[in-house]
Design a protein around this motif. Structure first.
Motif, PDB file in Angstrom:
ATOM      1  N   HIS A  11       0.832  -1.193   0.000  1.00 14.46           N
ATOM      2  CA  HIS A  11       0.000   0.000   0.000  1.00 14.46           C
ATOM      3  C   HIS A  11       0.874   1.254   0.000  1.00 14.46           C
ATOM      4  CE1 HIS A  11       0.542  -0.789   4.318  1.00 14.46           C
ATOM      5  NE2 HIS A  11       0.449   0.497   4.467  1.00 14.46           N
ATOM      6  N   ARG A  12       0.231   2.361  -0.277  1.00 15.89           N
ATOM      7  CA  ARG A  12       0.933   3.620  -0.368  1.00 15.89           C
ATOM      8  C   ARG A  12       0.288   4.629   0.565  1.00 15.89           C
ATOM      9  NH1 ARG A  12       1.326   7.419  -5.735  1.00 15.89           N
ATOM     10  NH2 ARG A  12       2.482   9.079  -4.717  1.00 15.89           N
ATOM     11  N   ASN A  13       1.118   5.373   1.264  1.00 17.52           N
ATOM     12  CA  ASN A  13       0.658   6.460   2.118  1.00 17.52           C
ATOM     13  C   ASN A  13       1.512   7.681   1.792  1.00 17.52           C
ATOM     14  OD1 ASN A  13      -0.434   8.070   4.049  1.00 17.52           O
ATOM     15  ND2 ASN A  13       0.327   6.887   5.796  1.00 17.52           N
ATOM     16  N   GLY A  14       1.002   8.526   0.915  1.00 17.28           N
ATOM     17  CA  GLY A  14       1.776   9.683   0.480  1.00 17.28           C
ATOM     18  C   GLY A  14       2.931   9.248  -0.394  1.00 17.28           C
ATOM     19  N   GLN A  15       4.157   9.627  -0.003  1.00 20.84           N
ATOM     20  CA  GLN A  15       5.321   9.244  -0.783  1.00 20.84           C
ATOM     21  C   GLN A  15       5.957   7.947  -0.289  1.00 20.84           C
ATOM     22  OE1 GLN A  15       5.512  11.947   1.331  1.00 20.84           O
ATOM     23  NE2 GLN A  15       7.327  11.631   2.567  1.00 20.84           N
ATOM     24  N   ILE A  16       5.353   7.308   0.691  1.00 17.10           N
ATOM     25  CA  ILE A  16       5.917   6.081   1.258  1.00 17.10           C
ATOM     26  C   ILE A  16       5.118   4.871   0.776  1.00 17.10           C
ATOM     27  CG2 ILE A  16       6.399   4.809   3.368  1.00 17.10           C
ATOM     28  CD1 ILE A  16       6.826   7.489   4.748  1.00 17.10           C
ATOM     29  N   HIS A  17       5.826   3.939   0.146  1.00 22.34           N
ATOM     30  CA  HIS A  17       5.246   2.672  -0.294  1.00 22.34           C
ATOM     31  C   HIS A  17       5.642   1.609   0.731  1.00 22.34           C
ATOM     32  CE1 HIS A  17       4.213   4.109  -4.369  1.00 22.34           C
ATOM     33  NE2 HIS A  17       5.251   4.912  -4.166  1.00 22.34           N
ATOM     34  N   THR A  18       4.682   0.793   1.146  1.00 20.19           N
ATOM     35  CA  THR A  18       4.918  -0.180   2.201  1.00 20.19           C
ATOM     36  C   THR A  18       4.567  -1.579   1.729  1.00 20.19           C
ATOM     37  OG1 THR A  18       4.375   1.487   3.864  1.00 20.19           O
ATOM     38  CG2 THR A  18       4.371  -0.799   4.580  1.00 20.19           C
ATOM     39  N   LEU A  19       5.484  -2.505   1.972  1.00 22.59           N
ATOM     40  CA  LEU A  19       5.257  -3.929   1.735  1.00 22.59           C
ATOM     41  C   LEU A  19       5.255  -4.593   3.102  1.00 22.59           C
ATOM     42  CD1 LEU A  19       5.101  -6.381  -0.212  1.00 22.59           C
ATOM     43  CD2 LEU A  19       7.587  -6.434  -0.128  1.00 22.59           C
ATOM     44  N   SER A  20       4.097  -5.101   3.505  1.00 26.03           N
ATOM     45  CA  SER A  20       3.929  -5.670   4.840  1.00 26.03           C
ATOM     46  C   SER A  20       3.672  -7.163   4.752  1.00 26.03           C
ATOM     47  CB  SER A  20       2.749  -4.990   5.541  1.00 26.03           C
ATOM     48  OG  SER A  20       2.500  -5.606   6.782  1.00 26.03           O
ATOM     49  N   ASP A  78      10.631   5.201   0.761  1.00 21.61           N
ATOM     50  CA  ASP A  78      10.282   6.619   0.710  1.00 21.61           C
ATOM     51  C   ASP A  78      10.806   7.166  -0.614  1.00 21.61           C
ATOM     52  OD1 ASP A  78       9.959   9.347   1.002  1.00 21.61           O
ATOM     53  OD2 ASP A  78      10.567   9.350   3.101  1.00 21.61           O
ATOM     54  N   VAL A  79       9.906   7.453  -1.552  1.00 19.66           N
ATOM     55  CA  VAL A  79      10.328   7.881  -2.885  1.00 19.66           C
ATOM     56  C   VAL A  79      10.843   9.313  -2.903  1.00 19.66           C
ATOM     57  CG1 VAL A  79       8.919   6.233  -4.133  1.00 19.66           C
ATOM     58  CG2 VAL A  79       7.957   8.447  -3.568  1.00 19.66           C
ATOM     59  N   ILE A 150       6.553  -2.509  -8.286  1.00 20.54           N
ATOM     60  CA  ILE A 150       7.805  -1.751  -8.203  1.00 20.54           C
ATOM     61  C   ILE A 150       8.074  -1.032  -9.522  1.00 20.54           C
ATOM     62  CG2 ILE A 150      10.316  -1.985  -8.002  1.00 20.54           C
ATOM     63  CD1 ILE A 150       9.719  -4.247  -5.941  1.00 20.54           C
ATOM     64  N   LYS A 151       7.875  -1.710 -10.642  1.00 18.65           N
ATOM     65  CA  LYS A 151       8.109  -1.087 -11.953  1.00 18.65           C
ATOM     66  C   LYS A 151       7.150   0.055 -12.227  1.00 18.65           C
ATOM     67  CE  LYS A 151       9.957  -5.116 -14.333  1.00 18.65           C
ATOM     68  NZ  LYS A 151       9.654  -6.160 -15.326  1.00 18.65           N
ATOM     69  N   GLU A 152       5.881  -0.131 -11.919  1.00 17.47           N
ATOM     70  CA  GLU A 152       4.864   0.841 -12.289  1.00 17.47           C
ATOM     71  C   GLU A 152       4.708   1.996 -11.305  1.00 17.47           C
ATOM     72  OE1 GLU A 152       1.269  -1.323 -12.885  1.00 17.47           O
ATOM     73  OE2 GLU A 152       2.124  -2.534 -14.504  1.00 17.47           O
ATOM     74  N   HIS A 153       4.881   1.740 -10.022  1.00 15.59           N
ATOM     75  CA  HIS A 153       4.567   2.760  -9.026  1.00 15.59           C
ATOM     76  C   HIS A 153       5.773   3.411  -8.365  1.00 15.59           C
ATOM     77  CE1 HIS A 153       0.801   0.418  -9.268  1.00 15.59           C
ATOM     78  NE2 HIS A 153       0.269   1.620  -9.169  1.00 15.59           N
ATOM     79  N   ILE A 154       6.908   2.740  -8.392  1.00 15.67           N
ATOM     80  CA  ILE A 154       8.045   3.274  -7.652  1.00 15.67           C
ATOM     81  C   ILE A 154       9.137   3.816  -8.582  1.00 15.67           C
ATOM     82  CG2 ILE A 154       9.875   2.724  -6.014  1.00 15.67           C
ATOM     83  CD1 ILE A 154       7.943   0.741  -4.737  1.00 15.67           C
ATOM     84  N   VAL A 155       9.412   3.152  -9.656  1.00 14.36           N
ATOM     85  CA  VAL A 155      10.529   3.511 -10.526  1.00 14.36           C
ATOM     86  C   VAL A 155      10.441   4.937 -11.024  1.00 14.36           C
ATOM     87  CG1 VAL A 155      11.632   3.003 -12.733  1.00 14.36           C
ATOM     88  CG2 VAL A 155      10.898   1.148 -11.260  1.00 14.36           C
ATOM     89  N   PHE A 156       9.299   5.370 -11.461  1.00 11.84           N
ATOM     90  CA  PHE A 156       9.160   6.671 -12.093  1.00 11.84           C
ATOM     91  C   PHE A 156       9.160   7.824 -11.084  1.00 11.84           C
ATOM     92  CE2 PHE A 156       8.849   4.799 -16.049  1.00 11.84           C
ATOM     93  CZ  PHE A 156       7.978   3.735 -16.004  1.00 11.84           C
ATOM     94  N   GLN A 157       9.059   7.534  -9.823  1.00  9.34           N
ATOM     95  CA  GLN A 157       8.992   8.594  -8.822  1.00  9.34           C
ATOM     96  C   GLN A 157      10.335   8.847  -8.158  1.00  9.34           C
ATOM     97  OE1 GLN A 157       5.901   7.600  -6.102  1.00  9.34           O
ATOM     98  NE2 GLN A 157       4.365   7.429  -7.695  1.00  9.34           N
ATOM     99  N   VAL A 158      11.238   7.870  -8.196  1.00  8.74           N
ATOM    100  CA  VAL A 158      12.525   8.021  -7.522  1.00  8.74           C
ATOM    101  C   VAL A 158      13.361   9.048  -8.276  1.00  8.74           C
ATOM    102  CG1 VAL A 158      14.627   6.843  -6.833  1.00  8.74           C
ATOM    103  CG2 VAL A 158      12.440   5.670  -6.659  1.00  8.74           C
TER     104      VAL A 158
END
Length: 159
Positions: A11-20, A78-79, A150-158
């Motif tokens: 899930h995502r909370n703002g700029q932080i993506h969490t894998l629980s 944290d992106v 990871i490819k779709e939601h995190i890569v483009f924001q870092v």
């Protein structure tokens, strides 16, 4: 264990993506398991032995699921800052914080294939100066879910 069990969440909370890896504790699963266990064991071994064994298995099952629910870990990416941390939690309170990297690079994730009990599982690993073993994924579908996220939601924001 159930192959379709919900054993990780993203899930995502703002700029932080969490894998629980917190396994939810659901009362309806507990009631279904315990009632099926009681009925099967009573019909197999008789009233006294069946009830005794069913009671023991139910107690062990509840302790196992409750322990998996209260003690869990989270990987937070944290992106904005490019930091990735691993948190160990007990009842939603942080017990241990481990900084994995402060320069997150999504290309450093590896999915190592493992063979356990005749099944293929995948170890989610992040390579820095050491191997950071983050999560064991039970099947290829779960691996693809994490990989695509990871490819779709995190890569483009870092940055």
């Amino acid at each position: 264990m159930n192959e379709k069990e919900d054993y990780f969440r993203i899930h995502r909370n703002g700029q932080i993506h969490t894998l629980s890896d917190r396994i939810p504790f659901r009362w309806n699963e507990f009631l279904l398991f315990s009632s099926a266990s009681v009925l099967f064991l009573i019909f197999s071994f008789g009233w006294l032995v069946g009830l005794y064994v069913a009671l023991l298995t139910t107690i062990v099952y509840v302790f196992y699921r409750f322990a998996a629910w209260i003690y869990f870990s989270e990987i937070q990416i944290d992106v904005r800052n490019g930091k990735m941390t691993k948190l160990k939690k007990l009842l939603n309170k942080v017990q241990k914080v481990e900084l994995i990297t402060d320069k997150f690079n999504p290309n450093r994730f590896e999915y190592i294939e493992l063979s356990r009990s005749g099944k293929t599982k995948y170890l989610l690993n992040y390579k820095t100066h050491k191997n950071n073993e983050l999560l064991i994924l039970k099947n290829k579908r779960d691996k693809e879910i994490v990989e695509n996220y990871i490819k779709e939601h995190i890569v483009f924001q870092v940055k």
